[in-house]
Design a protein around this motif. Structure first.
Motif, PDB file in Angstrom:
ATOM      1  N   GLY A 279      42.633  74.539  50.369  1.00 49.08           N
ATOM      2  CA  GLY A 279      42.128  75.628  51.197  1.00 49.08           C
ATOM      3  C   GLY A 279      41.436  75.137  52.449  1.00 49.08           C
ATOM      4  O   GLY A 279      41.613  75.702  53.534  1.00 49.08           O
ATOM      5  N   ILE A 280      40.643  74.074  52.323  1.00 47.97           N
ATOM      6  CA  ILE A 280      39.978  73.506  53.501  1.00 47.97           C
ATOM      7  C   ILE A 280      41.011  72.923  54.464  1.00 47.97           C
ATOM      8  O   ILE A 280      40.927  73.112  55.686  1.00 47.97           O
ATOM      9  CB  ILE A 280      38.957  72.427  53.088  1.00 47.97           C
ATOM     10  CG1 ILE A 280      37.794  73.068  52.322  1.00 47.97           C
ATOM     11  CG2 ILE A 280      38.442  71.667  54.292  1.00 47.97           C
ATOM     12  CD1 ILE A 280      37.012  74.092  53.121  1.00 47.97           C
ATOM     13  N   ALA A 281      42.004  72.229  53.938  1.00 46.60           N
ATOM     14  CA  ALA A 281      43.067  71.684  54.789  1.00 46.60           C
ATOM     15  C   ALA A 281      43.814  72.815  55.499  1.00 46.60           C
ATOM     16  O   ALA A 281      44.134  72.720  56.695  1.00 46.60           O
ATOM     17  CB  ALA A 281      44.035  70.855  53.937  1.00 46.60           C
ATOM     18  N   PHE A 282      44.081  73.884  54.781  1.00 49.27           N
ATOM     19  CA  PHE A 282      44.753  75.040  55.357  1.00 49.27           C
ATOM     20  C   PHE A 282      43.919  75.631  56.487  1.00 49.27           C
ATOM     21  O   PHE A 282      44.432  75.957  57.557  1.00 49.27           O
ATOM     22  CB  PHE A 282      44.986  76.083  54.263  1.00 49.27           C
ATOM     23  CG  PHE A 282      45.741  77.306  54.715  1.00 49.27           C
ATOM     24  CD1 PHE A 282      47.116  77.350  54.628  1.00 49.27           C
ATOM     25  CD2 PHE A 282      45.071  78.409  55.215  1.00 49.27           C
ATOM     26  CE1 PHE A 282      47.821  78.479  55.039  1.00 49.27           C
ATOM     27  CE2 PHE A 282      45.750  79.538  55.638  1.00 49.27           C
ATOM     28  CZ  PHE A 282      47.128  79.575  55.548  1.00 49.27           C
ATOM     29  N   ASN A 283      42.609  75.755  56.266  1.00 50.35           N
ATOM     30  CA  ASN A 283      41.729  76.323  57.286  1.00 50.35           C
ATOM     31  C   ASN A 283      41.673  75.455  58.536  1.00 50.35           C
ATOM     32  O   ASN A 283      41.608  75.964  59.666  1.00 50.35           O
ATOM     33  CB  ASN A 283      40.317  76.502  56.724  1.00 50.35           C
ATOM     34  CG  ASN A 283      40.246  77.619  55.712  1.00 50.35           C
ATOM     35  OD1 ASN A 283      41.080  78.512  55.686  1.00 50.35           O
ATOM     36  ND2 ASN A 283      39.242  77.556  54.841  1.00 50.35           N
ATOM     37  N   ILE A 284      41.651  74.134  58.349  1.00 52.18           N
ATOM     38  CA  ILE A 284      41.658  73.237  59.513  1.00 52.18           C
ATOM     39  C   ILE A 284      42.919  73.455  60.343  1.00 52.18           C
ATOM     40  O   ILE A 284      42.874  73.528  61.576  1.00 52.18           O
ATOM     41  CB  ILE A 284      41.561  71.764  59.071  1.00 52.18           C
ATOM     42  CG1 ILE A 284      40.193  71.485  58.421  1.00 52.18           C
ATOM     43  CG2 ILE A 284      41.780  70.828  60.252  1.00 52.18           C
ATOM     44  CD1 ILE A 284      40.089  70.122  57.772  1.00 52.18           C
ATOM     45  N   VAL A 358      47.955  66.849  53.704  1.00 52.24           N
ATOM     46  CA  VAL A 358      48.214  68.293  53.687  1.00 52.24           C
ATOM     47  C   VAL A 358      47.989  68.882  55.083  1.00 52.24           C
ATOM     48  O   VAL A 358      48.797  69.675  55.574  1.00 52.24           O
ATOM     49  CB  VAL A 358      47.317  69.003  52.651  1.00 52.24           C
ATOM     50  CG1 VAL A 358      47.453  70.518  52.764  1.00 52.24           C
ATOM     51  CG2 VAL A 358      47.661  68.544  51.250  1.00 52.24           C
ATOM     52  N   VAL A 359      46.893  68.492  55.744  1.00 52.39           N
ATOM     53  CA  VAL A 359      46.623  68.988  57.096  1.00 52.39           C
ATOM     54  C   VAL A 359      47.760  68.621  58.036  1.00 52.39           C
ATOM     55  O   VAL A 359      48.256  69.460  58.798  1.00 52.39           O
ATOM     56  CB  VAL A 359      45.288  68.430  57.638  1.00 52.39           C
ATOM     57  CG1 VAL A 359      45.081  68.876  59.088  1.00 52.39           C
ATOM     58  CG2 VAL A 359      44.122  68.890  56.792  1.00 52.39           C
ATOM     59  N   LEU A 360      48.192  67.373  58.003  1.00 49.10           N
ATOM     60  CA  LEU A 360      49.244  66.926  58.915  1.00 49.10           C
ATOM     61  C   LEU A 360      50.539  67.701  58.696  1.00 49.10           C
ATOM     62  O   LEU A 360      51.214  68.106  59.653  1.00 49.10           O
ATOM     63  CB  LEU A 360      49.489  65.422  58.732  1.00 49.10           C
ATOM     64  CG  LEU A 360      48.315  64.511  59.123  1.00 49.10           C
ATOM     65  CD1 LEU A 360      48.624  63.059  58.777  1.00 49.10           C
ATOM     66  CD2 LEU A 360      47.991  64.651  60.606  1.00 49.10           C
ATOM     67  N   LEU A 361      50.891  67.936  57.438  1.00 46.05           N
ATOM     68  CA  LEU A 361      52.107  68.696  57.139  1.00 46.05           C
ATOM     69  C   LEU A 361      51.978  70.147  57.600  1.00 46.05           C
ATOM     70  O   LEU A 361      52.911  70.709  58.197  1.00 46.05           O
ATOM     71  CB  LEU A 361      52.402  68.640  55.638  1.00 46.05           C
ATOM     72  CG  LEU A 361      52.879  67.287  55.111  1.00 46.05           C
ATOM     73  CD1 LEU A 361      52.858  67.257  53.589  1.00 46.05           C
ATOM     74  CD2 LEU A 361      54.287  66.976  55.630  1.00 46.05           C
ATOM     75  N   LEU A 362      50.836  70.755  57.342  1.00 45.08           N
ATOM     76  CA  LEU A 362      50.641  72.146  57.755  1.00 45.08           C
ATOM     77  C   LEU A 362      50.592  72.277  59.277  1.00 45.08           C
ATOM     78  O   LEU A 362      51.047  73.281  59.834  1.00 45.08           O
ATOM     79  CB  LEU A 362      49.368  72.709  57.132  1.00 45.08           C
ATOM     80  CG  LEU A 362      49.397  72.887  55.609  1.00 45.08           C
ATOM     81  CD1 LEU A 362      48.054  73.410  55.102  1.00 45.08           C
ATOM     82  CD2 LEU A 362      50.517  73.835  55.193  1.00 45.08           C
ATOM     83  N   LEU A 363      50.040  71.266  59.956  1.00 45.55           N
ATOM     84  CA  LEU A 363      50.078  71.267  61.419  1.00 45.55           C
ATOM     85  C   LEU A 363      51.522  71.270  61.917  1.00 45.55           C
ATOM     86  O   LEU A 363      51.869  71.991  62.864  1.00 45.55           O
ATOM     87  CB  LEU A 363      49.342  70.052  61.977  1.00 45.55           C
ATOM     88  CG  LEU A 363      47.818  70.063  61.917  1.00 45.55           C
ATOM     89  CD1 LEU A 363      47.263  68.733  62.410  1.00 45.55           C
ATOM     90  CD2 LEU A 363      47.238  71.209  62.735  1.00 45.55           C
ATOM     91  N   GLY A 364      52.361  70.473  61.275  1.00 45.76           N
ATOM     92  CA  GLY A 364      53.777  70.456  61.646  1.00 45.76           C
ATOM     93  C   GLY A 364      54.436  71.810  61.440  1.00 45.76           C
ATOM     94  O   GLY A 364      55.222  72.282  62.270  1.00 45.76           O
ATOM     95  N   VAL A 420      56.260  73.624  54.993  1.00 51.19           N
ATOM     96  CA  VAL A 420      57.031  73.088  56.123  1.00 51.19           C
ATOM     97  C   VAL A 420      58.504  73.440  55.982  1.00 51.19           C
ATOM     98  O   VAL A 420      59.139  73.957  56.919  1.00 51.19           O
ATOM     99  CB  VAL A 420      56.862  71.563  56.236  1.00 51.19           C
ATOM    100  CG1 VAL A 420      57.777  71.003  57.316  1.00 51.19           C
ATOM    101  CG2 VAL A 420      55.410  71.199  56.534  1.00 51.19           C
ATOM    102  N   ALA A 421      59.065  73.166  54.811  1.00 51.62           N
ATOM    103  CA  ALA A 421      60.495  73.409  54.592  1.00 51.62           C
ATOM    104  C   ALA A 421      60.837  74.886  54.763  1.00 51.62           C
ATOM    105  O   ALA A 421      61.843  75.240  55.393  1.00 51.62           O
ATOM    106  CB  ALA A 421      60.894  72.927  53.192  1.00 51.62           C
ATOM    107  N   ALA A 422      59.990  75.759  54.219  1.00 59.33           N
ATOM    108  CA  ALA A 422      60.264  77.189  54.299  1.00 59.33           C
ATOM    109  C   ALA A 422      60.138  77.704  55.728  1.00 59.33           C
ATOM    110  O   ALA A 422      60.999  78.449  56.221  1.00 59.33           O
ATOM    111  CB  ALA A 422      59.309  77.946  53.376  1.00 59.33           C
TER     112      ALA A 422
END
Length: 511
Positions: A279-284, A358-364, A420-422
């Protein structure tokens, strides 16, 4: 991080002036969005992760996600129905034909039904969690229904205000006041004035406070019309309202699944601590979405006008320009966040740094979503708008399916890979659909150039060695990134608006 975020306003400001379409409410919403971003960053990095363990934040995040999904189903799409059909009911002198009681009444009946199902399904829901987490979640399970009620009422009153063209105040409550109240609760917890149990009740209760404040605002502007009227059933066919509600329910539920299912599935398939870290990674990573959301608020009414005038040439040009600006802003922010994660995580408890990948992937994922531009808004404002529901439902199902496949194997990283894939798959499909249907696509030669500039600035920032404290390293690295990225953007003419603004400043200053 100040240096990382500074150019965002200038790029957005140039778009605002070049298009000349910002209204007062839109400007206020944009300002509120950026203030909310700043508060969200402070909350995410300076307060909550310092005071709470991952499992504790995992609990509150799971409750919020469950409450949102609960409320979406109970609402039966009536928030969108309110905005769509309110013009037919508008008549302030007679209380809009009793529209507000009708708007609230049907979802509250849905809430009663959903509450029965929610309570009856308690053993099933808790069965997805390991024993310690299930016991903790069980303590607050009933409070989840209260949370859902507050979420439902707020969304309906917010929709009513949007229909009345009062949008800034509710944005202020959601983006500013709510975050301040949550921060206040966290500080009380840190001072020992609230137990964790007390904080959870505070966390839920402040959402109820927002509902009361919103109702008070409606009373203040003279729009709190509580008296039911039989006339509300005669203005538009009730069947039409429910048909629209059912259609929008699928869309809004798909959107909520896309936003919140990751936290729920990570918590159930790993544990609540992993859900807290995720959740914290998602928020960042959400910092990357704010500029695109601000631009989309501007774009939505413009696209509707383009369709009304059948000006597909103008729409295609607008599509390409906003995509370029989204790419410029998104790439810059991605660099600022991604290369300064060591500083960001230094502000938290050490265990949260497990979310770096997780942050890096979600940023992508968010970057690709921004670069593919306005495909979703073009589709939803077009005559083929129903296909947008197909894409959103497909995205929700794809995320759930990939989460089921990848989380057991990769843990919370699996949820990020699934995102990312979705996102990449659906955005490619939606971009292709817009191109095939309307012969427009968002890419120009400047997009690969922006990516090349991003790579160069990223390499320069990455090569900056650690100098003293994490704070000093962040400042030096951010300065290098800004100088290289901004310099190359101006030198290559990648952002004509920025170049024109710089020329105007030089002329005024006599340089």
């Amino acid at each position: 991080m100040t240096a990382c975020f500074a150019p965002t306003y200038s790029f957005t400001h140039s778009l605002i002036h070049s298009l000349g379409i910002v209204q007062r409410q839109g400007l206020r919403n944009t300002v509120i969005s950026y203030l909310g971003l700043a508060l969200g960053f402070v909350s995410t990095t300076l307060v909550l992760p310092r005071f709470f363990a991952p499992g504790q934040l995992g609990l509150t995040g799971t409750l919020a996600s469950l409450a949102t999904l609960f409320a979406q189903v109970a609402a039966f799409g009536f928030a969108s129905v309110g905005i769509r059909f309110f013009p037919y009911f508008r008549n302030r002198e007679n209380g809009h034909h009793g529209f507000l009681p009708f708007l609230l009444g049907i979802p509250l009946l849905g809430f009663a039904v959903m509450t029965v199902l929610y309570l009856a399904g308690r053993p099933l829901v808790l069965g997805f969690y390991n024993a310690p987490d299930a016991a903790l979640l069980d303590t607050y399970y009933v409070w989840g229904a209260v949370f859902a009620l507050f979420t439902l009422l707020y969304s309906l009153l917010d929709a009513y205000l949007k229909a009345l063209y009062h949008t800034a105040f509710s944005s202020f409550l959601q983006d500013i006041l709510l975050r301040l109240l949550i921060l206040g609760g966290a500080l009380l917890f840190a001072q020992g004035l609230l137990s964790f149990h007390g904080y959870v009740l505070w966390y839920i209760g402040v959402n109820g406070v927002l509902v009361l404040v919103l109702a008070g605002y409606l009373l203040h502007i003279g729009e709190l019309h509580w008296r039911p009227q039989r006339a509300v059933l005669a203005v538009r066919p009730v069947r039409e309202l429910f048909s629209m509600g059912a259609f929008t329910l699928l869309g809004s539920l798909a959107g909520s699944i896309i936003m919140y299912i990751d936290t729920i599935m990570v918590g159930s398939q790993v544990n609540l601590a992993a859900a807290g870290i995720y959740g914290i990674a998602f928020n960042i990573s959400t910092a990357l979405a704010i500029p695109a959301r601000s631009l989309n608020k501007i774009a939505f009414p413009l696209l509707a006008d383009y369709w009304k005038e059948q000006n597909l040439t103008g729409m295609a040009d607008f599509y390409r320009r906003t995509t370029r600006l989204n790419a410029l802003i998104g790439c810059f922010l991605a660099l600022g966040i991604g290369l300064n994660l060591d500083f960001i995580y230094s502000l938290m408890r050490a265990e949260y740094a497990q979310g770096t990948l997780v942050v890096l992937l979600l940023l992508g994922s968010r970057l690709f979503d921004g670069i593919t531009g306005l495909n979703g808004l073009i589709l939803i404002t077009s005559p083929r708008y129903r296909f947008d529901l197909v894409f959103n439902v497909s995205l929700a199902l794809l995320i759930v399916g990939l989460n089921l496949l990848l989380i057991p194997r990769l843990g919370m990283v699996g949820a990020a890979v699934a995102a990312v894939a979705a996102q990449v798959s659906i955005n490619l499909a939606r971009t292709w659909f817009v191109w095939r249907s309307f012969q427009m696509q968002p890419f120009t030669w400047r997009i690969p150039l922006i990516l090349a500039i991003t790579a160069a600035a990223g390499a320069a920032g990455y090569l900056v060695p650690a100098v003293g404290s994490p704070m000093l390293t962040m400042l030096v690295r951010s300065t290098v990134i800004t100088a290289v990225y901004g310099g190359l953007v101006l030198a290559t003419g990648t952002a004509p608006e920025a170049g024109a603004l710089l020329a105007t400043l030089r002329k005024r200053l006599g340089w």
